[in-house]
Design a protein around this motif. Structure first.
Motif, PDB file in Angstrom:
ATOM      1  N   ARG A 198       0.866  -1.189   0.000  1.00  0.00           N
ATOM      2  CA  ARG A 198       0.000   0.000   0.000  1.00  0.00           C
ATOM      3  C   ARG A 198       0.897   1.231   0.000  1.00  0.00           C
ATOM      4  O   ARG A 198       1.711   1.409   0.911  1.00  0.00           O
ATOM      5  CB  ARG A 198      -0.902   0.004   1.227  1.00  0.00           C
ATOM      6  N   HIS A 201      -2.364   5.317  -3.474  1.00  0.00           N
ATOM      7  CA  HIS A 201      -3.175   6.516  -3.217  1.00  0.00           C
ATOM      8  C   HIS A 201      -2.265   7.703  -3.495  1.00  0.00           C
ATOM      9  O   HIS A 201      -1.278   7.917  -2.786  1.00  0.00           O
ATOM     10  CB  HIS A 201      -3.658   6.531  -1.769  1.00  0.00           C
ATOM     11  N   TYR A 222       0.026   3.243   5.440  1.00  0.00           N
ATOM     12  CA  TYR A 222       0.596   2.730   4.198  1.00  0.00           C
ATOM     13  C   TYR A 222       1.936   2.064   4.486  1.00  0.00           C
ATOM     14  O   TYR A 222       2.649   2.443   5.415  1.00  0.00           O
ATOM     15  CB  TYR A 222       0.802   3.872   3.194  1.00  0.00           C
ATOM     16  N   ARG A 259      -5.343   6.310   8.398  1.00  0.00           N
ATOM     17  CA  ARG A 259      -5.097   5.476   7.222  1.00  0.00           C
ATOM     18  C   ARG A 259      -3.591   5.292   7.080  1.00  0.00           C
ATOM     19  O   ARG A 259      -2.837   6.260   7.017  1.00  0.00           O
ATOM     20  CB  ARG A 259      -5.678   6.135   5.969  1.00  0.00           C
TER      21      ARG A 259
END
Length: 410
Positions: free
Chosen positions: A197, A220, A261, A259
């Motif tokens: 991610r 993202h 990563y 969130r």
């Protein structure tokens, strides 16, 4: 020489370039200063009536000496750049001339006259402070000029940051490979692969996000440039990885809390953050990182003493190219990273490659300058960007600026 002396400037679009200030006393001071610089720096100053400096040195050809001295006397280095924009002067080799000046930047103004520089120092306008609203406008002022403009001089990857070359020299045919090498090194060092991610702060035109997705990562990527977002989304679709890329028009300060990563990458974005917001930027990098993850940061840097001396200044680059920007030093990055709980685990310095990258961009830009008018850009814009690219090349060629890939770990 690179251009005619009869450049016409649109006063509505370029008011401070079109208007020549009237400051006789300061013009006399600037004339004396240029005479002293010509005696200290390896350059040749030419006018219609004579020359100072040896043949073979880079030439400062003054088409309109009085306009030049009034601008420099009034605006200092901003006036120097505006004088080039206006066509008051040219050079037979602009990067070489600016490199000679950059190499002697600490000694351009004789010590006894340095106290007189303060009246030339301009304050940055408040609109350039990188609040959320201002940051979006500052980014748009540069990156949303036109995708077609950037396509004139960038390679097929549309990558607007330093390439990483494998040898001492580089040609245009090496540039796209050098950009991919730079991206791949950053992805390798942050462990980007299948199932990873990835958060990218600063999308550019999408090449890094797409290459990460092609490795099997989910990405993202966020940007404040509407033009870049549109192109990045189209590139992801064309390369068949749109389902693995979430590209969003978003300020890094507005990322959803919590969130996380596996890798966070940010290429030459820190220069647009602004000094006041560096703590929040590094805190965002740390908070977005999953335990065991890594941050890949590519940053332009300058010497710490120079950054300290110029950090409050308002420059030609701020006024015409990168509003709100400030280039950090490596000690500043280390300090803010440590305050956020990050340390540098890996580092690569490759400033010489940025000088080569900029040379290739500038040569391409000049060779295609006849297409600018069709995109809505005038002669003053051409001279502005030719000066910007040569000015930047000189900074890296002399070591005044550097570029580094830094891998940060918690």
């Amino acid at each position: 020489m690179t251009a005619s002396a009869d450049t016409r400037t649109d006063p509505a679009r370029w008011p401070d370039v079109a208007a020549v200030p009237h400051a006789p006393v300061r013009a006399r001071f600037a004339s004396e200063l240029v005479r002293r610089i010509a005696a200290r720096v390896p350059l040749r100053v030419e006018t219609r009536t004579g020359a100072v400096g040896d043949p073979g040195l880079p030439v400062l050809l003054l088409h309109r000496p009085q306009a030049f001295f009034h601008r420099v006397g009034t605006g200092g280095l901003i006036g120097f750049g505006e004088s080039y924009q206006a066509g008051d002067w040219d050079s037979d080799d602009l990067p070489r001339l600016l490199t000679a000046l950059a190499a002697n930047v600490d000694h351009l103004v004789p010590r006894g006259l340095q106290t007189l520089r303060r009246p030339f120092a301009a304050a940055a306008p408040s609109r350039q402070d990188n609040t959320r609203d201002n940051a979006r406008r500052n980014i748009a002022d540069h990156y949303d000029l036109s995708n077609d403009l950037f396509a004139l001089f960038l390679d097929e990857t549309m990558t607007y940051s330093s390439a990483l070359f494998g040898g001492a020299d580089a040609t245009w045919d090496d540039l796209a490979e050098g950009q991919r090498r730079k991206i791949d090194r950053l992805l390798d060092r942050t462990g980007v692969g299948p199932g990873t991610r990835v958060l990218e702060i600063g999308t550019g035109w999408g090449e890094l996000a797409v290459r990460a997705a092609e490795r099997g990562a989910t990405v993202h990527t966020i940007t404040l440039s509407a033009n870049q977002l549109e192109r990045a989304q189209a590139l992801a679709a064309r390369r068949g990885v749109a389902d693995r890329i979430d590209a969003e028009l978003l300020d890094y300060r507005d990322l959803a809390p919590g969130r996380r990563y596996d890798a966070v990458v940010s290429v030459e974005m820190i220069e647009a953050v602004g000094e006041r917001y560096w703590p929040e930027y590094f805190a965002t990098l740390r908070c977005a990182l999953e335990p065991g993850g890594k941050v890949g940061l590519q940053a332009i840097t300058m010497r710490h003493d120079r950054m300290t001396a110029t950090r409050r200044g308002y420059t030609w680059i701020h006024k015409y190219i990168f509003p709100g920007g400030i280039i950090p030093s490596l000690p500043v990055i280390e300090r803010h990273a440590a305050a956020a709980g990050l340390r540098i685990g890996d580092r690569l310095d490759f400033g010489a490659d940025y000088a080569r990258t900029l040379r290739l961009w500038r040569e391409r830009f000049i060779s295609r300058a006849d297409r600018l008018a069709g995109l809505g850009f005038d002669e003053t814009f051409r001279r502005t960007w030719e000066f910007y690219l040569a000015y930047s090349e000189a900074g890296f060629a002399t070591g005044y600026l550097d570029v580094r890939q830094l891998i940060l770990e918690a």
